[in-house]
Design a protein around this motif. Structure first.
Motif, PDB file in Angstrom:
ATOM      1  N   GLU A   1       1.023  -1.388   0.185  1.00  0.00           N
ATOM      2  CA  GLU A   1      -0.037   0.281  -0.259  1.00  0.00           C
ATOM      3  C   GLU A   1       0.641   1.511   0.036  1.00  0.00           C
ATOM      4  OE1 GLU A   1      -3.857   2.300   2.336  1.00  0.00           O
ATOM      5  OE2 GLU A   1      -3.129   0.247   3.511  1.00  0.00           O
TER       6      GLU A   1
ATOM      7  N   GLU B   1      -7.503   1.484  -5.889  1.00  0.00           N
ATOM      8  CA  GLU B   1      -8.249   2.003  -5.612  1.00  0.00           C
ATOM      9  C   GLU B   1      -7.303   3.739  -5.788  1.00  0.00           C
ATOM     10  OE1 GLU B   1      -7.156   1.510  -1.408  1.00  0.00           O
ATOM     11  OE2 GLU B   1      -8.961  -0.337  -1.205  1.00  0.00           O
TER      12      GLU B   1
ATOM     13  N   HIS C   1     -13.755   2.616 -10.941  1.00  0.00           N
ATOM     14  CA  HIS C   1     -14.502   2.285  -9.756  1.00  0.00           C
ATOM     15  C   HIS C   1     -15.156   1.648 -10.550  1.00  0.00           C
ATOM     16  CE1 HIS C   1     -17.836   5.477 -11.237  1.00  0.00           C
ATOM     17  NE2 HIS C   1     -16.527   5.925 -11.565  1.00  0.00           N
TER      18      HIS C   1
END
Length: 234
Positions: A171, A199, A219
């Motif tokens: 991340e 994301e 998305h």
């Protein structure tokens, strides 16, 4: 700046890997390229960089055909590449590895590059005299990205940056790419961590067996039932 792939086909020997791919990446956007192992993602990046010749189709740089340019010339134009597996020089220091990424720059531009990457990755500044091979996996991936950024790319190709990293480090690395995009660099991200890459990405392409089978806003791709079933086990 706009990188565009048009009807691209290539492969190895007689084995075709890519079949009529079309793809676009602009400055200041992060585009994810998703797919299983063997789908052709790395082959696409290597073809864009000039490491593999295309059989058919075009790779355009603001409308200019790159096929006649060497990989080195493409780097000078502003095309950066962070290869899968990092490919650092383990017996060289962090600073020496970074300097290789700026080999074609004037000294003052190199200094600017160091200031830029150390601001993005303060941990590398703390370890600039340390051998690259002694860094943690996450730090090595940051160094690989930073080395490519030393050349001041306008478009950056990044291949599997989270490979082998713990979730927290993965991340952190992907969020660092988001900061790169905020500086105006376009990023084409090949990544198997589908949820995390979608994301941070603005748009995404899904490739299967060398063909683009799905594309759209990140998305929307994340919510697509085919993606959720195939890559997210939902």
């Amino acid at each position: 700046m706009r990188l565009e792939v048009q009807n691209l086909e290539t492969g190895y020997g007689k084995a075709q890997v890519l079949f009529g791919l079309d793809l676009v990446v602009g400055e200041g956007e992060l585009v994810a390229l998703l797919g299983a192992n063997g789908a052709g993602k790395t082959t696409l990046l290597r073809t864009i960089s000039g490491l593999i010749p295309p059989w058919r189709g075009k790779v355009l740089w603001d409308g200019e055909d790159l096929r006649r340019f060497s990989p080195a010339r493409r780097a000078r134009l502003g095309l950066g590449h962070v290869p899968e597996g990092r490919q650092l020089f383990p017996l060289m220091t962090v600073e020496e590895n970074l300097r290789l990424g700026a080999a074609f720059l004037a000294p003052e531009r190199e200094r600017e590059g160091f200031e830029r990457v150390f601001a993005l990755f303060p941990r590398l500044y703390e370890r600039k005299r340390q051998l690259a091979g002694t860094l943690s996996g996450g730090e090595q991936q940051m160094l690989a990205i930073a080395r490519a950024l030393m050349g001041f790319p306008k478009i950056l190709l990044v291949d599997e940056p989270s490979l082998g990293l713990a979730p927290r480090l993965a991340e952190e690395v992907l969020l660092s790419l988001k900061r790169v995009v905020e500086e105006g660099v376009g990023v084409l991200l090949v990544e198997q961590n589908v949820a995390l890459s979608l994301e941070v990405a603005a748009r995404a392409y899904v490739v299967e067996h060398g063909r683009i089978v799905l594309q759209g806003l990140a998305h929307a791709v994340l919510e697509d039932p085919r993606v959720r079933e195939a890559y997210l086990s939902l």
